[in-house]
Design an enzyme around this catalytic site. Structure first.
Site, mmCIF file in Angstrom:
data_model
loop_
_atom_site.group_PDB
_atom_site.id
_atom_site.type_symbol
_atom_site.label_atom_id
_atom_site.label_comp_id
_atom_site.label_asym_id
_atom_site.label_seq_id
_atom_site.Cartn_x
_atom_site.Cartn_y
_atom_site.Cartn_z
ATOM 1 C CB SER A 233 3.108 3.379 0.500
ATOM 2 O OG SER A 233 3.003 3.645 -0.883
ATOM 3 N NE ARG A 234 3.321 -1.326 -4.135
ATOM 4 C CZ ARG A 234 1.941 -1.740 -3.617
ATOM 5 N NH1 ARG A 234 1.541 -1.744 -2.406
ATOM 6 N NH2 ARG A 234 1.033 -1.897 -4.640
ATOM 7 C CG ASP A 258 0.013 -3.335 5.747
ATOM 8 O OD1 ASP A 258 -0.116 -4.444 6.424
ATOM 9 O OD2 ASP A 258 -0.482 -3.309 4.664
ATOM 10 C CD GLU A 263 4.993 -6.499 0.457
ATOM 11 O OE1 GLU A 263 5.078 -5.953 1.242
ATOM 12 O OE2 GLU A 263 4.014 -6.828 -0.232
ATOM 13 C CG HIS A 295 0.612 -6.004 1.375
ATOM 14 N ND1 HIS A 295 1.786 -5.518 0.425
ATOM 15 C CD2 HIS A 295 -0.159 -5.112 0.955
ATOM 16 C CE1 HIS A 295 1.568 -4.665 -0.382
ATOM 17 N NE2 HIS A 295 0.156 -4.166 -0.075
HETATM 18 P P1 NAI Z 1 -2.616 7.910 -5.528
HETATM 19 O O1 NAI Z 1 -1.932 7.831 -6.906
HETATM 20 O O2 NAI Z 1 -4.064 8.210 -5.198
HETATM 21 O O3 NAI Z 1 -1.781 8.984 -4.623
HETATM 22 C C1 NAI Z 1 -0.302 9.082 -4.640
HETATM 23 C C2 NAI Z 1 0.168 10.459 -4.343
HETATM 24 O O4 NAI Z 1 1.695 10.315 -4.075
HETATM 25 C C3 NAI Z 1 -0.049 11.462 -5.243
HETATM 26 O O5 NAI Z 1 -0.675 12.372 -4.998
HETATM 27 C C4 NAI Z 1 1.342 11.714 -6.003
HETATM 28 O O6 NAI Z 1 1.226 13.086 -6.622
HETATM 29 C C5 NAI Z 1 2.118 11.479 -4.650
HETATM 30 N N1 NAI Z 1 3.722 11.416 -5.121
HETATM 31 C C6 NAI Z 1 4.005 10.838 -6.038
HETATM 32 N N2 NAI Z 1 5.394 10.870 -5.995
HETATM 33 C C7 NAI Z 1 5.630 11.664 -4.952
HETATM 34 C C8 NAI Z 1 6.916 12.118 -4.146
HETATM 35 N N3 NAI Z 1 8.119 11.625 -4.713
HETATM 36 N N4 NAI Z 1 6.712 12.751 -2.997
HETATM 37 C C9 NAI Z 1 5.397 12.888 -2.627
HETATM 38 N N5 NAI Z 1 4.280 12.557 -3.151
HETATM 39 C C10 NAI Z 1 4.484 11.943 -4.222
HETATM 40 O O7 NAI Z 1 -2.261 6.564 -4.588
HETATM 41 P P2 NAI Z 1 -3.215 5.973 -3.579
HETATM 42 O O8 NAI Z 1 -4.356 5.190 -3.799
HETATM 43 O O9 NAI Z 1 -3.172 6.953 -2.276
HETATM 44 O O10 NAI Z 1 -1.906 4.792 -3.122
HETATM 45 C C11 NAI Z 1 -0.698 5.026 -2.346
HETATM 46 C C12 NAI Z 1 0.143 4.018 -2.389
HETATM 47 O O11 NAI Z 1 -0.536 3.178 -1.474
HETATM 48 C C13 NAI Z 1 0.047 3.096 -3.678
HETATM 49 O O12 NAI Z 1 1.023 3.531 -4.681
HETATM 50 C C14 NAI Z 1 0.594 1.690 -3.146
HETATM 51 O O13 NAI Z 1 1.904 1.542 -3.030
HETATM 52 C C15 NAI Z 1 0.077 1.676 -1.825
HETATM 53 N N6 NAI Z 1 -1.057 0.849 -1.275
HETATM 54 C C16 NAI Z 1 -0.981 0.077 -0.412
HETATM 55 C C17 NAI Z 1 -1.843 -0.784 0.071
HETATM 56 C C18 NAI Z 1 -1.841 -1.819 1.293
HETATM 57 O O14 NAI Z 1 -2.705 -2.888 0.997
HETATM 58 N N7 NAI Z 1 -0.912 -1.665 2.119
HETATM 59 C C19 NAI Z 1 -3.071 -1.127 -0.782
HETATM 60 C C20 NAI Z 1 -3.127 -0.153 -1.750
HETATM 61 C C21 NAI Z 1 -2.251 0.942 -1.950
#
Ligand code: NAI
Length: 329
Positions: A233-234, A258, A263, A295
């Protein structure tokens, strides 16, 4: 509309060009990241396009406005590197690509699990050297194991579905539980329970004030000894030094990353001829039960094309002054 594309690698240029050719957008591609140091490059442009490690802070946004830039088209889902309040105050529109391919990142999380479990990263080198000994490569069956998913949005949901397919018991934590996942047999529980019960924990929540260093001494103490932690994620969701302490003690049995908090100084570049000036990161790489990728969770053909198509679409919609669902500020 003249667009300055920052953090642009050859693969980005190929896909963005193929989607923007024959449109009213004129794209100029820069390898450098957008930051205070590179802000002078935006002179004469109407819009900029950025990626995950561009530093779009309030000062940068202020100068973008002064240079006449009216929109920022992010080529990523996460937007923790952008000061949205500053953009709103300056009247700069921000767009992102919310769902370019949840499956890409979810499948990469599973790739990290499979690598760490069956130790293919070590087996690959052994076999190349003619070493066919199995000692040290012992894995475990995923079927029947308990997998905890923190954050069940687009990527987390895709991840849960894959793990259900492996026959895992999937525990979830999210501020907004998904009825679809419950119907698919996933179980929402408290964060503490998830820590206590999971053999594998995968992070899919965004980085914000409440999730910064979510994986720290307190949360690690609640987990099973030998837990596997996966972060696609991050980086700042994991306190790297505390994770290293937990690797030494055996609390963390496997760590798949990842993303990494620092980074932006190293990822997406060829650093193979440089001494990486980050002793925590260097130490992390020495553990046999740690796998780090740079990443690349999003990096599939499908996702790159979706990112390019959506970015071009966002810019064209902005040009036509339509309000739009992918607009963040
Ligand atoms: P999304 O917005 O669809 O889902 C994020 C979920 O996290 C939501 O359901 C939200 O309610 C939940 N959430 C928010 N705060 C929270 C907390 N304190 N505890 C538990 N859950 C919480 O986002 P998506 O598309 O699923 O992406 C998730 C993350 O993945 C992004 O924020 C980004 O940082 C990361 N990412 C990584 C990539 C990579 O290449 N490694 C590429 C794309 C995204």
């Amino acid at each position: 509309m003249k667009v300055a594309v920052f953090s642009c690698k050859p693969y980005d240029k190929r896909t963005l060009s193929s989607h923007s050719d024959n449109t009213s957008l004129s794209m100029t591609y820069f390898e450098s990241r957008l930051s205070m140091e590179t802000i002078s490059l935006v002179k004469g442009f109407d819009a900029v396009s950025c990626f995950v490690n561009d530093d779009v802070n309030a000062d940068v946004i202020h100068l973008l406005k002064q240079q006449g830039v009216s929109t920022i088209a992010l080529r990523c889902a996460g937007f923790n590197n952008v000061d949205l309040d500053a953009a709103k105050a300056e009247g700069i529109k921000i767009f992102h690509v919310p769902d370019y391919s949840p499956t890409s990142v979810a499948e990469h999380a599973v790739a990290l699990i499979m690598t760490l479990n069956r130790k293919t990263h070590r087996a690959y080198h052994r076999v190349k050297e003619g070493n066919f000994a199995l000692e040290g490569l012992l894995g475990f069956n995923l079927e029947g194991k308990t997998v905890g998913c923190i954050g069940t949005g687009r990527i987390g949901a895709a991840f849960c579905r894959i793990m259900k397919g492996f026959g895992c018991h999937v525990l979830c934590y999210d501020l907004y539980p998904s009825q679809t996942l419950i119907d698919q047999g996933c179980e929402y529980i408290s964060l503490d329970e998830l820590y206590q019960k999971s053999d594998i924990i995968s992070l899919h929540c965004p980085l914000n004030a409440s999730t910064h260093h979510l994986i720290n001494t307190d949360s690690l103490e609640k987990m099973k000894d030998g837990v596997m932690i996966i972060n696609t994620s991050r980086g700042a969701l994991v306190h790297a030094q505390k994770a290293i302490d937990a690797l030494y003690s055996g609390k963390i049995g496997y760590l798949g990353l990842d993303v990494y908090e620092q980074e932006n100084k190293i990822f997406f570049e060829d650093m193979s001829s440089h001494i990486i000036q980050d002793s925590v990161f260097q130490l992390m790489l020495t553990f046999p039960n740690v796998v780090v990728t740079g990443h690349q969770g999003y990096f599939t053909d499908e996702a790159l094309n979706h990112i390019a198509a959506t970015t071009v679409d966002n810019l064209l919609h902005h040009q036509n002054e339509e309000s739009y669902a992918r607009q963040l500020a």
